[in-house]
Motif scaffolding. Structure first.
Motif, PDB file in Angstrom:
ATOM      1  N   HIS A 276       0.763  -1.350   0.091  1.00 37.02           N
ATOM      2  CA  HIS A 276      -0.139  -0.040   0.103  1.00 37.02           C
ATOM      3  C   HIS A 276       0.945   1.349   0.081  1.00 37.02           C
ATOM      4  N   LEU A 277       1.639   1.405   1.002  1.00 34.77           N
ATOM      5  CA  LEU A 277       2.736   2.446   1.008  1.00 34.77           C
ATOM      6  C   LEU A 277       3.550   2.704  -0.184  1.00 34.77           C
ATOM      7  N   MET A 278       3.932   1.692  -0.780  1.00 40.93           N
ATOM      8  CA  MET A 278       4.796   1.949  -2.286  1.00 40.93           C
ATOM      9  C   MET A 278       3.908   2.487  -3.200  1.00 40.93           C
ATOM     10  N   CYS A 279       2.664   2.033  -3.264  1.00 37.96           N
ATOM     11  CA  CYS A 279       1.772   2.397  -4.640  1.00 37.96           C
ATOM     12  C   CYS A 279       1.388   3.730  -4.321  1.00 37.96           C
ATOM     13  N   TYR A 280       0.915   4.115  -2.958  1.00 43.37           N
ATOM     14  CA  TYR A 280       0.640   5.698  -2.752  1.00 43.37           C
ATOM     15  C   TYR A 280       1.755   6.590  -3.082  1.00 43.37           C
ATOM     16  N   ARG A 281       2.875   6.043  -2.487  1.00 43.86           N
ATOM     17  CA  ARG A 281       4.021   6.955  -2.700  1.00 43.86           C
ATOM     18  C   ARG A 281       4.149   7.122  -4.306  1.00 43.86           C
ATOM     19  N   ILE A 282       3.867   6.269  -5.356  1.00 46.43           N
ATOM     20  CA  ILE A 282       3.806   6.480  -6.613  1.00 46.43           C
ATOM     21  C   ILE A 282       3.065   7.281  -7.114  1.00 46.43           C
ATOM     22  N   CYS A 283       1.939   7.240  -6.415  1.00 47.71           N
ATOM     23  CA  CYS A 283       0.658   8.268  -6.857  1.00 47.71           C
ATOM     24  C   CYS A 283       1.033   9.548  -6.579  1.00 47.71           C
ATOM     25  N   VAL A 284       1.745   9.693  -5.354  1.00 48.27           N
ATOM     26  CA  VAL A 284       2.031  11.009  -4.703  1.00 48.27           C
ATOM     27  C   VAL A 284       3.088  11.695  -5.659  1.00 48.27           C
ATOM     28  N   ARG A 285       3.915  10.965  -6.464  1.00 47.44           N
ATOM     29  CA  ARG A 285       4.948  11.283  -7.169  1.00 47.44           C
ATOM     30  C   ARG A 285       3.959  11.510  -8.749  1.00 47.44           C
ATOM     31  N   ALA A 286       3.011  10.956  -8.818  1.00 49.76           N
ATOM     32  CA  ALA A 286       2.271  11.316  -9.905  1.00 49.76           C
ATOM     33  C   ALA A 286       1.573  12.598  -9.949  1.00 49.76           C
ATOM     34  N   LEU A 287       1.029  13.321  -8.954  1.00 48.83           N
ATOM     35  CA  LEU A 287       0.753  14.377  -8.960  1.00 48.83           C
ATOM     36  C   LEU A 287       1.864  15.512  -8.428  1.00 48.83           C
ATOM     37  N   THR A 288       3.072  15.180  -8.437  1.00 55.87           N
ATOM     38  CA  THR A 288       4.041  15.812  -7.821  1.00 55.87           C
ATOM     39  C   THR A 288       3.695  16.706  -6.830  1.00 55.87           C
ATOM     40  N   ALA A 289       3.190  15.643  -5.691  1.00 54.28           N
ATOM     41  CA  ALA A 289       2.641  16.496  -4.519  1.00 54.28           C
ATOM     42  C   ALA A 289       3.924  16.452  -3.632  1.00 54.28           C
ATOM     43  N   ILE A 290       4.343  17.709  -2.882  1.00 55.74           N
ATOM     44  CA  ILE A 290       5.172  17.893  -2.118  1.00 55.74           C
ATOM     45  C   ILE A 290       4.664  18.273  -0.568  1.00 55.74           C
ATOM     46  N   ILE A 291       4.839  17.070  -0.038  1.00 56.02           N
ATOM     47  CA  ILE A 291       4.100  17.064   1.372  1.00 56.02           C
ATOM     48  C   ILE A 291       5.052  17.299   2.658  1.00 56.02           C
ATOM     49  N   THR A 292       4.594  18.309   3.729  1.00 56.84           N
ATOM     50  CA  THR A 292       5.548  18.182   4.602  1.00 56.84           C
ATOM     51  C   THR A 292       4.689  17.784   6.051  1.00 56.84           C
ATOM     52  N   TYR A 293       5.237  16.546   6.525  1.00 53.21           N
ATOM     53  CA  TYR A 293       4.399  16.001   7.596  1.00 53.21           C
ATOM     54  C   TYR A 293       4.925  16.652   8.947  1.00 53.21           C
ATOM     55  N   HIS A 294       4.085  16.974   9.768  1.00 51.49           N
ATOM     56  CA  HIS A 294       4.368  17.588  10.999  1.00 51.49           C
ATOM     57  C   HIS A 294       3.915  16.801  12.284  1.00 51.49           C
ATOM     58  N   ASP A 295       4.703  16.676  13.334  1.00 53.94           N
ATOM     59  CA  ASP A 295       4.278  16.126  14.431  1.00 53.94           C
ATOM     60  C   ASP A 295       4.216  14.690  14.434  1.00 53.94           C
ATOM     61  N   SER A 296       4.937  13.897  13.562  1.00 52.42           N
ATOM     62  CA  SER A 296       4.808  12.529  13.302  1.00 52.42           C
ATOM     63  C   SER A 296       4.561  11.514  14.388  1.00 52.42           C
ATOM     64  N   GLU A 297       5.262  11.929  15.644  1.00 51.91           N
ATOM     65  CA  GLU A 297       4.922  11.178  16.746  1.00 51.91           C
ATOM     66  C   GLU A 297       3.388  10.985  17.255  1.00 51.91           C
ATOM     67  N   ASN A 298       2.534  11.903  16.709  1.00 48.66           N
ATOM     68  CA  ASN A 298       1.195  11.926  16.920  1.00 48.66           C
ATOM     69  C   ASN A 298       0.273  10.838  15.915  1.00 48.66           C
ATOM     70  N   LYS A 299       0.998  10.342  14.990  1.00 47.34           N
ATOM     71  CA  LYS A 299       0.442   9.273  14.182  1.00 47.34           C
ATOM     72  C   LYS A 299      -0.588   8.567  14.635  1.00 47.34           C
ATOM     73  N   PRO A 300      -1.778   8.096  14.026  1.00 49.03           N
ATOM     74  CA  PRO A 300      -2.950   7.261  14.363  1.00 49.03           C
ATOM     75  C   PRO A 300      -2.267   5.833  14.456  1.00 49.03           C
ATOM     76  N   LYS A 301      -2.785   5.141  15.930  1.00 47.92           N
ATOM     77  CA  LYS A 301      -2.322   3.817  16.045  1.00 47.92           C
ATOM     78  C   LYS A 301      -3.608   2.907  15.851  1.00 47.92           C
ATOM     79  N   ASN A 302      -3.367   1.753  15.839  1.00 47.38           N
ATOM     80  CA  ASN A 302      -4.620   0.856  15.556  1.00 47.38           C
ATOM     81  C   ASN A 302      -5.655   0.956  16.754  1.00 47.38           C
ATOM     82  N   GLY A 303      -6.741   0.876  16.415  1.00 50.45           N
ATOM     83  CA  GLY A 303      -7.866   0.796  17.348  1.00 50.45           C
ATOM     84  C   GLY A 303      -8.228   2.180  17.752  1.00 50.45           C
ATOM     85  N   GLY A 304      -8.124   3.062  16.543  1.00 52.55           N
ATOM     86  CA  GLY A 304      -8.529   4.309  16.629  1.00 52.55           C
ATOM     87  C   GLY A 304      -9.180   5.029  15.424  1.00 52.55           C
ATOM     88  N   ILE A 305      -9.610   6.097  15.551  1.00 51.74           N
ATOM     89  CA  ILE A 305     -10.209   6.488  14.115  1.00 51.74           C
ATOM     90  C   ILE A 305      -9.364   7.992  13.963  1.00 51.74           C
TER      91      ILE A 305
END
Lengths: 188, 451
Positions: free
Chosen positions: B209-238
């Motif tokens: 999944h990650l690989m294919c979405y990353r290719i799609c990100v490049r397909a849009l030339t999306a330049i994304i900055t992720y902040h505060d990655s320590e808060n990334k969602p964990k299993n069992g949450g929404i």
């Protein structure tokens, strides 16, 4: 197309700055979903804040001349011109144009026409009741509303015809700061 | 005759062959391999910086042109064009009551409603959220040119070159990548689906999944900055986020693994959905099931209760908003009672407008627009997880989360329902206004009878 529009408007009795016209034209265009250069009543009703305004329908009606269903940009601007702040008049002293649309008298006339449902230049008890009912919804009883209407007419009516004419209306509101309450200021 | 054509033919074939090989090698090396490993050469950021310099130069040119002609440059102001006083109904009407011996009703009461009404006609808070945000300065795309004048010859030449680059080079490149990405997603998830359930399968599914979405990100030339990655969602949450376009999914899913929620579609979308669900459990609803709120809630809670399943990704606004504000969150996902991980997504509109105006453009048209813009630049903030507090109901919780997202993303926090894009506002709001006014009228009569 835009500069022609600009010039036409400048000839009319409400001089507006270039940027204000551009902005209002943008707004007119975005409201005009049918893209036919004119607004219908549905186009206005699509504005949620206007749709929840108890007098929304009366205000929308003010934009449409008698018997018409469409208002073009000129008509749109003409109605909005009533809400220009009064100070702006110092810049425009055109002796031939007569009284500007945003004078105190014309602002009062705009409000008067919101009450005057059948456009006969008189606010009858019935019309006053209907407008009151629009403003209060179902929260006040008919009797109470009736007595409010009676009292208002009693206090305003000077010639005893049981209805309020425009001059009586003006007299009742002579101490109210109409210029400030019925003006919209552009930020830029 | 023919003997002349043969050498030309083979020459042309050879040239085509070489150029295709070169093209695909470059694609592989610079785009696909980094996507697989999640690294980046930084080419896109350099591209973004040069574009910013270009736009600044273009603005200066236009301002200079305007000054020469002694006019003002048109500047759109998305924060409002008229001065609105935040005075409530009661306050204004009390003000107008001069003194204490007043009639209950004054004919001047109408001024309040009248002015508010006309103010909303000139500039209201809601309708402008459903069209693309206006830019402060031109970004050399025809589609974002609203009333920008004073465009000199040099600017026009730049614009022309931009058109060539975007449509001649970037668009074919991106379309190729998009097809590759989607194709790989379908094929690889189907393959992973053949594995028996277990840790190996989950691991592979995540990677695929990650690989294919990353290719799609490049397909849009999306330049994304992720902040505060320590808060990334964990299993069992929404995970909840503000919604601007279908691309939001790709942006979030290229940085973490989520279980998607959505309606079952037909066609290509349906193929993708069926393939994805083979590799890991996503939640797809039939059209008929969507109306049944209990069924929806049950399926979501069941998924959340299973700790081995991925966090669910939901967009509570229910529709695409133009990224200047966050509108009402539907309370359904906040009733489930698990941890909520809010995420704020803010796009930079200078490089390309990500908002999907679904009443104006269909999906294909929208994707074409996306792929022929300069780039999609956005920032993603992972906010700390939130849970429902004691004594808070779902609506209050939803509003609290919404306020946090709006604050972080720099968006306006509105109470209006995104459904107003298509539907009419409910009568109950008008009735509230009428009730308020009645209180003012009746309230003053009660005071009088007491005195």
């Amino acid at each position: 197309m835009f500069t022609v529009l600009n010039q036409t408007l400048l000839c009319l009795c409400f001089p507006v700055s270039h940027s204000q016209i551009t902005r209002l034209y943008s707004r007119f265009h975005s409201l005009d979903k049918g893209e036919n250069g004119a607004l219908s009543r549905e186009d206005f009703q699509r504005i949620p804040e206007l749709a929840i305004n108890p007098l929304g329908d009366r205000i929308i009606n003010a934009f449409f001349p008698e018997g018409e269903d469409q208002v073009n940009f000129r008509g749109f601007m003409r109605t909005l011109a009533h809400f220009r702040p009064v100070e702006d008049n110092e810049k425009n002293k055109d002796p031939t144009s007569g009284e500007p649309l945003n004078s105190r008298a014309n602002k009062l006339l705009f409000a008067f026409r919101l009450y005057d449902l059948d456009r006969d230049d008189k606010i009858s008890r019935d019309e006053l009741l209907q407008v009151l009912r629009m403003m209060v919804g179902v929260n006040i009883s008919d009797e109470q509303l009736g007595s409010i209407a009676d009292r208002t007419i009693q206090e305003a009516d000077t010639n005893g015809d049981m209805s309020i004419s425009f001059s009586e209306f003006t007299k009742v509101l002579e101490k109210v700061d109409v210029e400030q309450k019925m003006s919209i200021r552009f930020l830029h | 005759m023919e003997s002349y054509l043969f050498p030309f033919d083979s020459l042309i074939c050879m040239l085509l062959g070489i150029s295709f090989t070169v093209w695909f090698t470059l694609l592989l090396v610079f785009i696909i391999v980094p996507a697989i490993f999640g690294v980046s050469f930084g080419i896109r950021r350099v591209y973004m910086k040069s574009l910013i310099k270009l736009f600044e130069w273009a603005t200066l040119r236009m301002e200079r042109g305007a000054k020469e002609k002694n006019q003002h440059l048109y500047k759109p102001y998305s924060n409002g064009i008229i001065a609105k006083e935040p005075v409530s109904l009661e306050q204004e009407i009390q003000e107008m009551r001069r003194g204490s011996a007043e009639p209950e009703f004054d004919m001047s009461d109408i001024f309040y409603f009248c002015r508010r009404g006309v103010e909303s006609i000139v500039d209201d808070e809601v309708t402008k959220r459903f069209t693309a945000e206006e830019l402060e300065s031109w970004n050399l795309l025809t589609r974002s040119n609203y009333n920008f004048h004073h465009i000199s010859t040099r600017l026009t030449a730049l614009w022309g070159m931009g058109v060539l680059i975007r449509y001649g080079f970037l668009l074919p490149l991106r379309v190729t990548l998009a097809f590759t990405g989607v194709g790989l997603l379908v094929v690889l998830t189907s393959i992973v689906g053949l594995f028996p359930n277990g840790r190996m399968k989950n691991y592979l599914s995540d990677k695929v999944h990650l690989m294919c979405y990353r290719i799609c990100v490049r397909a849009l030339t999306a330049i994304i900055t992720y902040h505060d990655s320590e808060n990334k969602p964990k299993n069992g949450g929404i995970c909840v986020a503000n919604h601007t376009s279908p691309i939001d999914v790709i942006i979030l899913a290229s940085d973490g693994c989520y279980a998607m929620v959505g309606q079952v579609h037909g066609g290509l979308m349906g193929v993708i959905q069926r393939a994805m669900v083979k590799a890991c459990p996503h939640i797809w609803f039939e059209r008929s099931e969507v109306k049944d709120r209990h069924l929806v809630a049950k399926r979501l809670s069941d998924h959340v209760a299973d700790e081995s399943k991925l966090p669910i990704l939901i967009f509570p606004e229910g529709t695409c908003i133009n990224n200047t504000s966050v509108m009402m969150f539907k309370k359904g996902s906040f009733e489930i009672g698990c941890t909520v991980y809010p995420v704020a997504i803010k796009y930079d509109p200078r490089f390309g407008d990500a908002f999907w105006n679904s009443s104006k453009f269909g999906m294909v048209n929208y994707l074409l627009h996306m792929m022929s813009s300069w780039a999609i630049v956005c920032s993603v903030w992972y906010l700390p997880p939130m849970s429902r507090m004691e004594g808070e109901d779902a609506v209050q919780f939803a509003n609290r989360v919404k306020a946090a997202i709006a604050r972080k993303g720099g968006l306006a926090d509105l109470l209006w329902d995104g459904g107003l894009k298509r539907g009419k506002v409910k009568e109950v709001f008008k009735e509230e206004q009428q009730k308020l006014y009645s209180k003012v009228l009746v309230g003053s009569s009660e005071d009088r009878s007491r005195s």
